[in-house]
Design an enzyme around this catalytic site. Structure first.
Site, PDB file in Angstrom:
ATOM      1  CB  ALA A  79      -0.919  -0.003   1.223  1.00  0.00           C
ATOM      2  CG  LEU A  80       5.421   1.534   0.687  1.00  0.00           C
ATOM      3  CD1 LEU A  80       6.789   1.161   0.171  1.00  0.00           C
ATOM      4  CD2 LEU A  80       5.523   2.739   1.599  1.00  0.00           C
ATOM      5  CG  HIS A  81       3.570   3.492  -4.600  1.00  0.00           C
ATOM      6  ND1 HIS A  81       4.553   4.452  -4.464  1.00  0.00           N
ATOM      7  CD2 HIS A  81       4.221   2.320  -4.763  1.00  0.00           C
ATOM      8  CE1 HIS A  81       5.742   3.889  -4.563  1.00  0.00           C
ATOM      9  NE2 HIS A  81       5.570   2.590  -4.739  1.00  0.00           N
ATOM     10  CG  ASP A  82      -3.733   4.000  -0.222  1.00  0.00           C
ATOM     11  OD1 ASP A  82      -4.124   5.140  -0.507  1.00  0.00           O
ATOM     12  OD2 ASP A  82      -4.410   3.160   0.402  1.00  0.00           O
TER      13      ASP A  82
END
Ligand code: BDR
Ligand code: CA
Length: 344
Positions: free
Chosen positions: A246-249
């Protein structure tokens, strides 16, 4: 020899690989009224020993303690050469890529091991060692002067993992795993040793709100630390904040970091008190197998409460009385109260 009155600050030699969390520890030790920082030695780890010395000098100047001597210590470890550090964790310069104002001071003209030995004579019986990097300098000092432990009041190290997993291998924590032979020498030496392992440092966390409070502080060094922490928080995002998937969420919310080195500093200074810290046998694995760098802590028989093993000098901190974060913030954002040069 400097005699200390019962309640006067006690002298501390700091050995470090400055380093984001080392910077917090350095700020804490300079700002804590309980201790008097009398020397800093650097070692390669998070960054090179030379860069760690530059960072330490620059931070000390910002903290209003430019006169504290800083010695460049070991570049390579006892059995392996320095491998370039961990810029993805601590930034290319060790302090999160932040350009600190350059201190006009240079490192002293002696090795960290020599500085430590000299300080142990100057403050015989009173000097505390706080070591928050690989333990190479301490091992070199023990080799150079095996009588060193007889003049040291106490040693506190951030290192190892008792029941928690390691952070550079399945079982090895970075400070021990980068130089297991040195760590073994430190654990085997005849001094009062407190080990502050990942078991407790990973449970003490600084949050984004704390970082913003640092950035908003009137204290210049606190503001610099807020900036320095930014990169470190990014690294810790998958640990405390979100799963890496989910890092780019953009909705992720929690930015935080572990407080490894400042916890060791605060325990040494008495700002945080260990509540579970049995004195138990510890062996550092120096073999070349998958256990290399593990701190093997004998915690058998502790189920009903901490039990000290007779004759064992090493205590391993497994729980503390309060979370470090608020105390750390309070100490490093307090306006400087020093009126005389440290060491005067
Ligand atoms: C330790 O390793 C370094 O990266 C930190 O500064 C801390 O001393 C944590 O394992
Ligand atoms: Ca460190």
């Amino acid at each position: 020899m400097t005699a200390a009155a019962p309640d006067s600050p006690f002298p501390v030699y700091l050995d470090c690989d400055t380093g984001v969390d080392d910077s917090l520890a350095l700020a804490y030790l300079v700002s804590s009224p309980a201790v008097r920082l009398v020397g800093v030695g650097t070692v390669s780890g998070n960054t090179s020993t030379e860069q760690a010395a530059r960072n330490s000098l620059d931070l000390l100047a910002l903290l209003g303690a430019p006169e504290v001597p800083v010695a460049v210590g070991a570049r390579d470890h006892l059995r392996k050469a320095y491998d370039g550090g961990v810029p993805h964790i601590h930034g290319a310069n060790g302090v999160g890529g932040v350009d600190l104002p350059t201190s006009p001071h240079d490192p002293v003209d002696s090795s960290a091991a020599r500085l430590l030995i000299d300080l142990s004579h100057e403050h015989a019986g009173a000097l505390h060692i706080v070591a928050i990097g690989p333990l190479t300098n301490l091992a070199l000092a023990l080799r150079e002067d095996p009588t060193l432990p007889s003049r040291i009041a106490a040693v506190t190290i951030m290192g190892g993992a008792a029941l928690a997993p390691g952070n550079i291998t399945a079982v090895a924590e970075a400070n021990v795993g980068n130089d297991p032979e040195a760590a073994a020498a430190v654990v085997e030496a005849a001094w009062d040793l407190t080990i502050v392992p990942l078991d407790v440092t990973m449970e003490n966390v600084l949050h984004e709100a704390d970082r913003l409070a640092l950035l908003a502080s009137d204290v210049p060094a606190a503001r610099a630390l807020g900036a320095i922490l930014d990169h470190y928080f990014d690294f810790y995002l998958p640990t405390y904040g979100v799963r890496s998937s989910a890092l780019h969420d953009p909705t992720y919310g929690v930015r935080s970091s572990a407080l490894h080195d400042p916890l060791a500093a605060a325990i040494a200074a008495g700002g945080v008190t260990p509540t579970v810290a049995p004195r138990v046998p510890v062996v550092v694995d120096t073999t070349d197998g998958p256990g290399r760098g593990q701190t093997v802590v004998d915690l058998r028989g502790q189920r009903l409460g901490a039990v000290d093993h007779p004759g064992v000098r090493t205590r391993v901190v497994l729980a503390t009385d309060r979370p470090l974060g608020p105390h750390l913030l309070e100490v490093i954002t307090a306006p400087a109260t020093r009126t005389a040069p440290v060491g005067a």
